[in-house]
Design a protein around this motif. Structure first.
Motif, PDB file in Angstrom:
ATOM      1  N   UNK A 112       0.817  -1.221   0.000  1.00  0.00           N
ATOM      2  CA  UNK A 112       0.000   0.000   0.000  1.00  0.00           C
ATOM      3  C   UNK A 112       0.846   1.265   0.000  1.00  0.00           C
ATOM      4  N   UNK A 113       1.926   1.291   0.735  1.00  0.00           N
ATOM      5  CA  UNK A 113       2.725   2.510   0.884  1.00  0.00           C
ATOM      6  C   UNK A 113       3.740   2.689  -0.239  1.00  0.00           C
ATOM      7  N   UNK A 114       3.807   1.728  -1.135  1.00  0.00           N
ATOM      8  CA  UNK A 114       4.760   1.850  -2.238  1.00  0.00           C
ATOM      9  C   UNK A 114       4.168   2.688  -3.366  1.00  0.00           C
ATOM     10  N   UNK A 115       5.025   3.399  -4.089  1.00  0.00           N
ATOM     11  CA  UNK A 115       4.560   4.261  -5.173  1.00  0.00           C
ATOM     12  C   UNK A 115       4.180   3.473  -6.399  1.00  0.00           C
ATOM     13  N   UNK A 116       3.482   4.126  -7.309  1.00  0.00           N
ATOM     14  CA  UNK A 116       3.036   3.488  -8.544  1.00  0.00           C
ATOM     15  C   UNK A 116       4.165   3.480  -9.570  1.00  0.00           C
ATOM     16  N   UNK A 117       4.380   2.326 -10.199  1.00  0.00           N
ATOM     17  CA  UNK A 117       5.388   2.218 -11.248  1.00  0.00           C
ATOM     18  C   UNK A 117       4.792   2.707 -12.557  1.00  0.00           C
ATOM     19  N   UNK A 118       5.474   3.611 -13.232  1.00  0.00           N
ATOM     20  CA  UNK A 118       4.954   4.176 -14.489  1.00  0.00           C
ATOM     21  C   UNK A 118       5.606   3.569 -15.716  1.00  0.00           C
ATOM     22  N   UNK A 119       6.893   3.240 -15.600  1.00  0.00           N
ATOM     23  CA  UNK A 119       7.649   2.810 -16.767  1.00  0.00           C
ATOM     24  C   UNK A 119       7.569   1.295 -16.941  1.00  0.00           C
ATOM     25  N   UNK A 120       6.420   0.810 -17.329  1.00  0.00           N
ATOM     26  CA  UNK A 120       6.248  -0.615 -17.585  1.00  0.00           C
ATOM     27  C   UNK A 120       5.044  -0.796 -18.498  1.00  0.00           C
ATOM     28  N   UNK A 121       4.837  -2.028 -18.944  1.00  0.00           N
ATOM     29  CA  UNK A 121       3.745  -2.307 -19.876  1.00  0.00           C
ATOM     30  C   UNK A 121       2.407  -1.989 -19.220  1.00  0.00           C
ATOM     31  N   UNK A 122       1.541  -1.211 -19.879  1.00  0.00           N
ATOM     32  CA  UNK A 122       0.254  -0.824 -19.281  1.00  0.00           C
ATOM     33  C   UNK A 122      -0.607  -2.036 -18.942  1.00  0.00           C
ATOM     34  N   UNK A 123      -1.334  -1.929 -17.836  1.00  0.00           N
ATOM     35  CA  UNK A 123      -2.187  -3.028 -17.390  1.00  0.00           C
ATOM     36  C   UNK A 123      -3.258  -3.363 -18.417  1.00  0.00           C
ATOM     37  N   UNK A 124      -3.850  -2.330 -19.040  1.00  0.00           N
ATOM     38  CA  UNK A 124      -4.917  -2.598 -20.018  1.00  0.00           C
ATOM     39  C   UNK A 124      -4.403  -3.387 -21.216  1.00  0.00           C
ATOM     40  N   UNK A 125      -3.137  -3.178 -21.563  1.00  0.00           N
ATOM     41  CA  UNK A 125      -2.562  -3.942 -22.676  1.00  0.00           C
ATOM     42  C   UNK A 125      -2.334  -5.398 -22.262  1.00  0.00           C
ATOM     43  N   UNK A 126      -1.852  -5.587 -21.037  1.00  0.00           N
ATOM     44  CA  UNK A 126      -1.673  -6.944 -20.525  1.00  0.00           C
ATOM     45  C   UNK A 126      -3.004  -7.678 -20.448  1.00  0.00           C
ATOM     46  N   UNK A 127      -4.049  -6.961 -20.052  1.00  0.00           N
ATOM     47  CA  UNK A 127      -5.357  -7.596 -19.945  1.00  0.00           C
ATOM     48  C   UNK A 127      -5.918  -7.934 -21.328  1.00  0.00           C
ATOM     49  N   UNK A 128      -5.660  -7.081 -22.314  1.00  0.00           N
ATOM     50  CA  UNK A 128      -6.076  -7.367 -23.685  1.00  0.00           C
ATOM     51  C   UNK A 128      -5.417  -8.659 -24.158  1.00  0.00           C
ATOM     52  N   UNK A 129      -4.133  -8.791 -23.900  1.00  0.00           N
ATOM     53  CA  UNK A 129      -3.433 -10.011 -24.278  1.00  0.00           C
ATOM     54  C   UNK A 129      -3.966 -11.224 -23.537  1.00  0.00           C
ATOM     55  N   UNK A 130      -4.281 -11.034 -22.261  1.00  0.00           N
ATOM     56  CA  UNK A 130      -4.833 -12.130 -21.465  1.00  0.00           C
ATOM     57  C   UNK A 130      -6.150 -12.627 -22.042  1.00  0.00           C
ATOM     58  N   UNK A 131      -7.051 -11.708 -22.344  1.00  0.00           N
ATOM     59  CA  UNK A 131      -8.369 -12.085 -22.872  1.00  0.00           C
ATOM     60  C   UNK A 131      -8.235 -12.798 -24.207  1.00  0.00           C
ATOM     61  N   UNK A 132      -7.359 -12.314 -25.075  1.00  0.00           N
ATOM     62  CA  UNK A 132      -7.236 -12.927 -26.398  1.00  0.00           C
ATOM     63  C   UNK A 132      -6.597 -14.312 -26.323  1.00  0.00           C
ATOM     64  N   UNK A 133      -5.587 -14.477 -25.486  1.00  0.00           N
ATOM     65  CA  UNK A 133      -4.982 -15.800 -25.342  1.00  0.00           C
ATOM     66  C   UNK A 133      -5.956 -16.781 -24.698  1.00  0.00           C
ATOM     67  N   UNK A 134      -6.720 -16.317 -23.716  1.00  0.00           N
ATOM     68  CA  UNK A 134      -7.723 -17.182 -23.089  1.00  0.00           C
ATOM     69  C   UNK A 134      -8.769 -17.597 -24.116  1.00  0.00           C
TER      70      UNK A 134
END
Length: 376
Positions: free
Chosen positions: A126-148
């Protein structure tokens, strides 16, 4: 030679391996709670699952606490989703899930029971900051849905895609590395992607006319060239420019195989009417796999060429050169999803035929994928 290692994404992968292993061996260490009187068997089982997932995720969270600088609940959810999904469908390990929903049982289980452990992981960070420089979550979820969708379609149709899945696994492992020069890097996940395309195109290229090959290659290049664009953010006040990369429509991968198929069909129809039918090979289940190879070739080429355009835009505003990467980390990269989209459509038409398969793909499969990806 320049070598880039995606350390943050690799750490997420390690967390995924740990969560997978904990689910995989959960039956050995499964905690069975005392049954609560007046509570149905189903709810007692669900309570058992919930408590165990909380315990499992707490263990993984503390083990991996030092790995991540940020707190990204969405990515934790995807990690636990795949841990549950892979264990259920490929290793037949489930957490006493009481509901039977056919081939969708494991997917529904993963969708709902990935929520508690992902929230636990996020709460501990909870107290850790948000990481910005990485693959966006929405893109990862798009890949997840299509592979599933592809995996479930393979199970439903009974059409094995073992080669594709092994290639995708190798691609995932290689995607954490990119090599090249200071100006242009190539993500190594492209290697198995090309091998997959060669395998599925196979001898098809020898059973169609040269004009057909030129037609499909030309269509593919034009489609990718018009759909992929360099993207930047320009601060209107300061003039500062932030390069985003080469992007295309979020759902382009779903439309791609349909676009190529429709153009191929109508061009052949036109040639038939002008008595030159032998010049363009007919679109059949045997000739369709031709599109796998140009899909990979021209998605990669367009990514490279549009990347050079992006570099020119940045140089125009800043006077500095930028480094570009062809392909991206993980299997949610757009180049991989274009191939997955073709594969989903291919399995559909093999099972149902071109007409019924195309209708099923457009009316049922694509809308479901779109709806699920809107959750992010």
């Amino acid at each position: 030679m320049v070598i880039k290692f995606y350390s943050y994404e690799f750490k997420l992968f390690i967390a995924g391996i740990l969560s997978f292993l904990i689910i995989h061996f959960s039956n050995i260490f499964y905690v069975i709670l005392p049954k609560i009187p007046n509570l149905s068997v189903i709810f007692n089982q669900l309570l058992d699952i919930l408590v165990n997932l909380i315990v499992y995720s707490t263990i993984v969270s503390f083990i991996t606490y030092k790995l991540f600088e940020g707190n990204e609940t969405g990515k934790y959810y995807i990690i636990w989703f795949w841990s549950l999904f892979i264990n259920y469908y490929f290793f037949h390990i489930t957490l006493n899930f009481p509901f039977k929903l056919g081939i969708f049982t494991g997917s529904v289980l993963a969708l709902f029971f990935a929520i508690p452990p992902s929230l636990i992981m996020s709460a501990i960070r909870y107290k850790k900051g948000e990481v910005k420089d990485s693959l966006p979550t929405h893109q990862l979820w798009m890949g997840t849905v299509m592979f599933v969708a592809l995996i479930l379609l393979s199970i439903y149709t009974g059409i094995k895609i073992t080669f594709f899945l092994y290639g995708a696994l190798v691609g995932l492992l290689l995607s954490f590395l990119a090599i090249g020069t200071s100006r242009t890097l190539i993500n190594l996940s492209l290697v198995p992607m090309f091998i997959i395309a060669i395998e599925y195109t196979g001898n098809t290229i020898y059973h169609v006319t040269l004009l057909t090959i030129l037609l499909i290659f030309g269509i593919s290049f034009l489609v990718f060239w018009t759909s992929m664009k360099p993207a930047v953010i320009i601060n209107q006040i300061t003039g500062e420019i932030t390069p985003i990369g080469v992007v295309s429509s979020r759902y382009f991968a779903l439309a791609l195989p349909v676009i190529v198929t429709v153009i191929w069909y109508f061009v052949h129809l036109i040639f038939v009417h002008v008595t030159y039918s032998e010049y363009i090979s007919p679109l059949t289940l045997n000739t369709f796999p031709l599109i796998f190879m140009p899909t990979v070739i021209f998605s990669t080429l367009a990514d490279y060429l549009r990347g050079r355009e992006l570099n020119k835009i940045v140089r125009q505003y800043t006077g500095q050169e930028t480094s570009g990467i062809i392909g991206g980390v993980g299997l949610a990269d757009g180049l991989w999803l274009d191939l997955v989209g073709v594969m989903i459509y291919y399995l559909t038409i093999i099972r149902f035929g071109f007409l019924d398969g195309s209708l099923f793909y457009l009316i049922f499969i694509s809308p479901i994928i779109v709806i699920l990806t809107r959750f992010t």
